[in-house]
Design a protein around this motif. Structure first.
Motif, short mmCIF file in Angstrom:
data_model
loop_
_atom_site.label_atom_id
_atom_site.label_comp_id
_atom_site.label_asym_id
_atom_site.label_seq_id
_atom_site.Cartn_x
_atom_site.Cartn_y
_atom_site.Cartn_z
N ALA A 1 38.90 15.59 7.96
CA ALA A 1 39.54 14.70 8.94
C ALA A 1 39.13 15.08 10.36
O ALA A 1 38.80 14.21 11.18
CB ALA A 1 41.06 14.75 8.78
N ARG A 2 39.15 16.39 10.65
CA ARG A 2 38.75 16.84 12.00
C ARG A 2 37.29 16.48 12.28
O ARG A 2 36.97 15.99 13.37
CB ARG A 2 38.94 18.36 12.12
N ASN A 3 36.42 16.73 11.32
CA ASN A 3 34.99 16.47 11.53
C ASN A 3 34.70 14.98 11.70
O ASN A 3 33.68 14.61 12.29
CB ASN A 3 34.18 17.00 10.35
N ARG B 1 41.80 18.53 5.47
CA ARG B 1 42.07 18.64 6.91
C ARG B 1 40.78 18.84 7.71
O ARG B 1 40.59 18.26 8.77
CB ARG B 1 43.03 19.80 7.17
N GLY B 2 39.88 19.68 7.16
CA GLY B 2 38.60 19.90 7.85
C GLY B 2 37.77 18.63 7.92
O GLY B 2 37.14 18.35 8.95
N TRP C 1 48.58 11.58 5.07
CA TRP C 1 47.35 11.05 5.68
C TRP C 1 47.38 9.53 5.71
O TRP C 1 47.01 8.89 6.70
CB TRP C 1 46.16 11.55 4.88
N GLU D 1 44.65 14.41 11.56
CA GLU D 1 44.65 15.52 10.60
C GLU D 1 45.99 15.56 9.86
O GLU D 1 47.05 15.74 10.47
CB GLU D 1 44.43 16.84 11.33
N CYS E 1 36.99 8.62 4.52
CA CYS E 1 36.62 10.00 4.81
C CYS E 1 35.95 10.63 3.60
O CYS E 1 36.41 10.47 2.46
CB CYS E 1 37.83 10.83 5.21
N ASP F 1 42.89 22.19 2.50
CA ASP F 1 42.17 22.64 3.70
C ASP F 1 40.89 21.85 3.90
O ASP F 1 40.52 21.52 5.04
CB ASP F 1 41.83 24.13 3.58
#
Length: 524
Positions: free
Chosen positions: A100-102, A97-98, A126, A107, A72, A94
């Motif tokens: 990971a989502r993208n 996490r962002g 993670w 997440e 990532c 943050d």
């Protein structure tokens, strides 16, 4: 109808939209195949807009497509200049996490609010979520972190490093930015030496991303030729490489402007040197963000020391590649080491931009050229008259203007170049050659198809006027022979010795001609 690809100068490259070359082919000092297999942490550093982010995102996609590991890309740029770790570490979490989502990855979460352990915990979680695959994290823009934020970030990585493994902690981490890791540590500790407990010892490699080679430049434009049929002359390719020294953003910018602005997107006309010259002029006049950011770097005292020494050609004090100021300037891509020339500005485009940035206050404050005598009756340039006008200007304004100058040692050089630019803008251009230790600056002014050679020398406290004059005459003749043996030549000598201040202006200003060398000598 699908849109044609184009040369990209804004953000990461995408092979579906942009002409591009695999950035991993330019990695120097890296062993990508080992970083995952042997669970290694490493650093990648290179100047702005050389392809770092493009490489990271491309490599992450390649790793994930292989289905043997999870990678990532995470940018920590949001924490730029945030020195408070209590604010910055949650922001980094943050960002994780962002990212990971993208990337459609699990997440991660963390169970405590302690900024001293939050990053370590979220990376541990993670790694657990993506198991049984190993986790690789590529942190970009790491060198924006400062002070306590940087120290906390690195310490938490080091805290998990010893126990790294599948389901435990990222097996491989890349720290990416413009500086090497040792520079992160020194800056985070306010210039103090690194202590034995620092995270410095977890780094396996410090890799760099090199500029394009001449062959890379050829291959890049060949992609457009293959898709559109548009050709480019060998002379134009040579000029692009010489002006950029392979700097990827400059190469793309010259190609982009030549094919989309000088010519049109649908044009099949062959790109020539003239088209690239127009693109170069447009690029410099536009002061694009990449080039403007270079100018801002010149305010840094460490950078000032290096750049001023290069402009003046001085060697006192000497510059060395182990000097921290030099390392910084090289990491930022501002200068390079040339075995034959020493330290020089990285490429001719940067020379132009940095010079214009430094002398813009003088250039913009000067009266319009119409107030000076600098033209012949037929409207062509009269260099004799122009340089005599400069001597008048130097006599009337130099002492006052120098009091407000930032680059005081290079003040004469910058003021003369600003004066010449004020006249040549739009009708000609100036080629510059300068490097640390050369003891001079060489200028080739071209206007209305004619060239003029100007060499700038300085008399320092340890010099004598006769010695500087003789050395200058020898140097300018060699420079003229190389550039244009028939060009009029002018040797401009500034007397910067303290005792020169005791002389009257009539004694300091002089104009003579050396008939044997066919060189006009100006004393200032």
């Amino acid at each position: 109808m699908s849109r044609r690809r184009f040369f990209n100068t804004t953000g990461p490259c995408n092979p579906d939209r942009h002409y591009m070359l695999p950035p991993e082919n330019r990695l120097v000092g890296s062993q990508l195949h080992r970083y995952i297999k042997d669970a290694l942490y490493w650093v990648l550093h290179a100047p702005r807009q050389t392809g770092k982010t493009t490489f990271l995102q491309s490599w992450a996609r390649e790793i994930n497509a292989g289905n043997e590991a999870v990678a990532c890309y995470v940018s920590v740029e949001r924490c730029d200049r945030v020195s408070n770790a209590e604010r910055a570490i949650p922001a980094i979490c943050d960002a994780i996490r962002g990212a990971a989502r993208n990337s459609d990855l699990p997440e991660p979460v963390h169970e405590d609010d302690n900024h001293l352990s939050m990053l370590n915990n979220i990376l541990t979680n993670w790694a657990e979520l993506v198991a049984p695959k190993p986790l690789i994290v590529l942190f970009d823009e790491v060198d924006v972190l400062i002070d306590d934020t940087m120290v906390s970030f690195l310490r938490q990585l080091r805290g998990g490093f010893a126990g790294r493994g599948i389901g435990k902690f990222p097996v491989s981490v890349a720290l990416v930015g413009m500086r090497d890791l040792k520079d992160y540590i020194i800056r985070a500790k306010d210039g103090k030496p690194v202590n034995p407990g620092s995270p410095f010892n977890i780094k396996e490699d410090s890799a760099i991303l090199s500029n394009f080679t001449k062959e890379d430049v050829v291959r890049l434009f060949a992609q457009r030729t293959e898709e559109t049929g548009q050709q480019i002359t060998p002379e134009a390719l040579d000029y692009v490489y010489k002006q950029s020294n392979g700097q990827p953003w400059i190469v793309n910018s010259l190609f982009k402007r030549a094919t989309l602005r000088v010519l049109t997107e649908e044009s099949a006309e062959t790109v020539t040197v003239d088209h690239i010259l127009q693109a170069r002029r447009q690029m410099i006049e536009a002061r694009e963000t990449h080039l403007d950011a270079l100018g801002e770097r010149l305010r840094d005292p460490e950078i000032k020391h290096v750049i001023q020494t290069i402009i003046t050609g001085d060697m006192n004090p000497p510059l060395g590649r182990t000097d921290r100021s030099v390392e910084l300037a090289m990491d930022l891509g501002l200068i390079r080491w040339n075995t034959n020339k020493g330290f020089t500005i990285a490429n001719p485009i940067y020379e132009e931009i940095l010079t214009r940035f430094l002398n813009s206050p003088y250039h913009d404050s000067m009266p319009p050229p119409s107030t000076w005598q600098w033209q012949k009756d037929d409207g062509t340039l009269d260099m004799d008259k122009l340089l005599k006008e400069f001597q008048k200007f130097w006599r009337r304004h130099s002492e006052i203007w120098e009091q407000k100058a930032d680059y005081t040692e290079a003040f004469p050089h910058l003021l003369l170049m600003a004066f010449l630019q004020r006249v040549t803008n739009g009708g000609g251009y100036i080629e510059r050659e300068y490097a640390a230790g050369r003891g001079r600056m060489d200028l080739a002014v071209e206007y209305d198809g004619k060239r003029y050679i100007i060499e700038v020398k300085v008399i320092y406290y340890y010099d004598t006027p006769d010695a500087v004059r003789e050395e200058g005459l020898e140097q300018i003749q060699a420079y003229r022979d190389r550039i244009d043996a028939s060009a009029p030549a002018y040797l401009v000598i500034f007397d910067r010795r303290p005792k020169a201040r005791e002389l009257t202006w009539d004694e300091r200003i002089s104009w003579t001609v050396d008939p044997a060398a066919e060189v006009t000598l100006l004393g200032c």
